[in-house]
Design an enzyme around this catalytic site. Structure first.
Site, PDB file in Angstrom:
ATOM      1  N   LYS A  84       0.832  -1.206   0.000  1.00  0.00           N
ATOM      2  CA  LYS A  84       0.000   0.000   0.000  1.00  0.00           C
ATOM      3  C   LYS A  84       0.868   1.258   0.000  1.00  0.00           C
ATOM      4  CE  LYS A  84      -3.961   1.783   2.699  1.00  0.00           C
ATOM      5  NZ  LYS A  84      -4.807   1.495   3.882  1.00  0.00           N
ATOM      6  N   SER A  86      -9.450   1.973   3.109  1.00  0.00           N
ATOM      7  CA  SER A  86      -8.568   2.710   2.240  1.00  0.00           C
ATOM      8  C   SER A  86      -7.582   1.818   1.465  1.00  0.00           C
ATOM      9  CB  SER A  86      -7.764   3.709   3.088  1.00  0.00           C
ATOM     10  OG  SER A  86      -6.968   3.040   4.071  1.00  0.00           O
ATOM     11  N   SER A 140     -10.188  -0.736   7.036  1.00  0.00           N
ATOM     12  CA  SER A 140      -9.499  -0.494   5.771  1.00  0.00           C
ATOM     13  C   SER A 140      -8.820  -1.703   5.141  1.00  0.00           C
ATOM     14  CB  SER A 140      -8.469   0.628   5.940  1.00  0.00           C
ATOM     15  OG  SER A 140      -9.111   1.865   6.105  1.00  0.00           O
TER      16      SER A 140
END
Length: 465
Positions: free
Chosen positions: A74, A149, A173
């Site tokens: 990420k 996210s 997330s």
């Protein structure tokens, strides 16, 4: 091919990491332009890492559990020499000069990083779009969110770009993107996977710090467990890191399961998915009871109040200055919520932090009878893209839909999102929640569901142009 099979095949010399990595890059070329999941590609480094993994095998070196396996990470964790911008336009020139512990552990395990995946700005939405990199689309349906996210990672692994994706979870997330894209995702117990970013000058406030966790997303439970093992190695930079519990302290499986629907507002498809999963666990030898954990609604209100109070110490100012239109629209409404009980004094904050521990203690007593809670990921089967960009009522519904993730995050509990079937052309799933430090137990429970439900990815992106 699964991460487990890739790691075994590379270790046995059946094929090389370079072959696996070239194959993963070919898949990236074939589908990433449709979903925009991997926004910073590292092709040359990936091939060089693959060659090093192959050399280690030829020399007979002791190798890590992901040696030669292609993965993604990420955008919001530090990786030396690479972008560290949190999807914020004004930060696009930021380059990390050290590795975060989770990045270091993945590299130490021999993983081959294909690139960095997309997030919303500041990683503060359940919808992965921003003004720097644009939209990430759900490979099942471009009109629904891939989650956030960690939506770039979930979309990438669902579409077959790498075997494992890294994510992190403050309020859903990892679990929500995994649910949205039909894959497995673990929110680990905070402290099991070391958590720190060297590029951040000041550690986050207490509740943010003690509820955030790192975790893997993958197409199967076994792959997610392999990713977890790689990520969970000790790093001295996280003083709260904790090792695995001894075997005698692991919860037993099969076990008594609390089936918790969480809210009368859940959609029929969500209710049906929970009932389907309950039957699968019952078939695996579990006893299922409809029962609610303690003080669920109170815990949700506490989560909202505490996080909003801590955001006021800096994040809200940063969002006002650097946040994109998507993020500012959402947070303009958050300040108007009638449901948030504002924290205005130091004493009130201290009292609410103490109440968090009180509620957690009651949940821990609940786990003594019901080691596993079967509950929704979200109230809705799927969230339409940009659903949090509507009017006040719609933004509130988008936030409340993720309530099952918020409560368990507040209590610093581990949660596993597992697919259970398909309805309306997309994958259904459930959330499995256990006591603190019971991450390995969750994988055993998740495997029992997966053995009966099957897996549903990789998928060729649908409807994207």
């Amino acid at each position: 091919m699964s991460a487990v099979d890739l790691a075994a095949g590379i270790a046995a010399g059946k094929f090389s990491s370079r072959e696996a990595t070239e194959s993963a890059l070919q898949r990236l070329d074939a589908v990433n332009h449709q979903i925009n999941a991997v926004v910073e590609q590292t092709r040359d480094e990936a091939l060089a890492a693959a060659d090093r993994a192959d050399q280690a095998v030829r020399r007979g070196d002791k190798t890590g559990v992901l040696n030669g396996v292609p993965i993604t990470i990420k955008m919001n964790v530090d990786w030396t020499g690479h972008a560290r911008n949190n999807a914020i336009r004004e930060m696009q020139g930021n380059i990390a000069d050290d590795d975060s512990p989770v990045t270091a552990n993945l590299l130490k395990s021999g993983a081959v990083i294909l690139g960095q995946t997309n997030t919303p700005a500041f990683c503060a939405r359940s919808f992965t779009s921003n003004e720097l990199y644009g939209y990430t689309l759900n490979p099942w349906d471009p009109e629904i969110t891939p989650g956030g996210s960690s939506g770039g990672g979930s979309a990438a692994v669902a579409a077959g770009i790498g075997a494992i994706a890294h994510g992190n979870d403050l309020g859903g997330s990892v679990r929500q993107p995994a649910h949205c894209c039909g894959i497995v995702g673990l929110r680990s117990t905070p402290s099991r996977i070391p958590n720190y970013n060297p590029s951040v000058a000041l550690d986050r406030p207490y509740v943010h710090q003690s509820t955030t966790s790192q975790g893997p997303m993958a197409r199967s439970v076994a792959d997610a467990y392999l990713g977890f093992r790689a990520m969970a190695q000790r790093d001295y930079r996280d003083p709260w890191w904790s090792p695995r519990l001894p075997e005698e302290d692991q919860a037993p499986f099969p076990c008594k399961v609390a089936l918790f629907y969480a809210d009368d507002e859940i959609e029929p498809e969500v209710r049906a998915s929970l009932q389907r999963a309950a039957k699968m666990l019952e078939d695996a030898g579990c006893t299922i009871e409809d029962v609610a954990p303690p003080r669920y609604d109170e815990a949700w209100g506490l989560h909202q109040s505490l996080l909003q109070a801590e955001r006021a110490t800096g994040l809200l100012k940063n969002i006002a200055t650097y946040g994109d239109t998507f993020l500012r629209t959402k947070f303009d409404f958050i300040g108007q919520w009638d449901l948030i009980e504002p924290i205005e004094t130091r004493d009130d904050y201290i009292a609410k932090v103490a109440m968090r521990t009180t509620i957690l203690r009651e949940w821990m007593k609940f786990f003594e009878t019901y080691p596993l809670i079967l509950m929704p990921n979200m109230h809705m089967q799927a969230l339409p893209r940009d659903f949090d960009q509507g009017d006040h009522a719609q933004v509130l519904r988008a936030i409340k839909a993720c309530k099952p993730h918020h409560v368990t995050a507040l209590l610093a509990l581990p949660g596993l999102s597992v697919p259970t079937g398909m309805t309306n052309g997309i994958v259904d799933g459930v959330q499995l929640v256990a006591n603190r430090m019971q991450d390995e137990f969750l994988f055993r429970a998740g495997a029992a569901i997966e053995a009966r439900a099957g897996t549903f990815t990789p998928i060729d992106p649908r409807g994207a142009t």
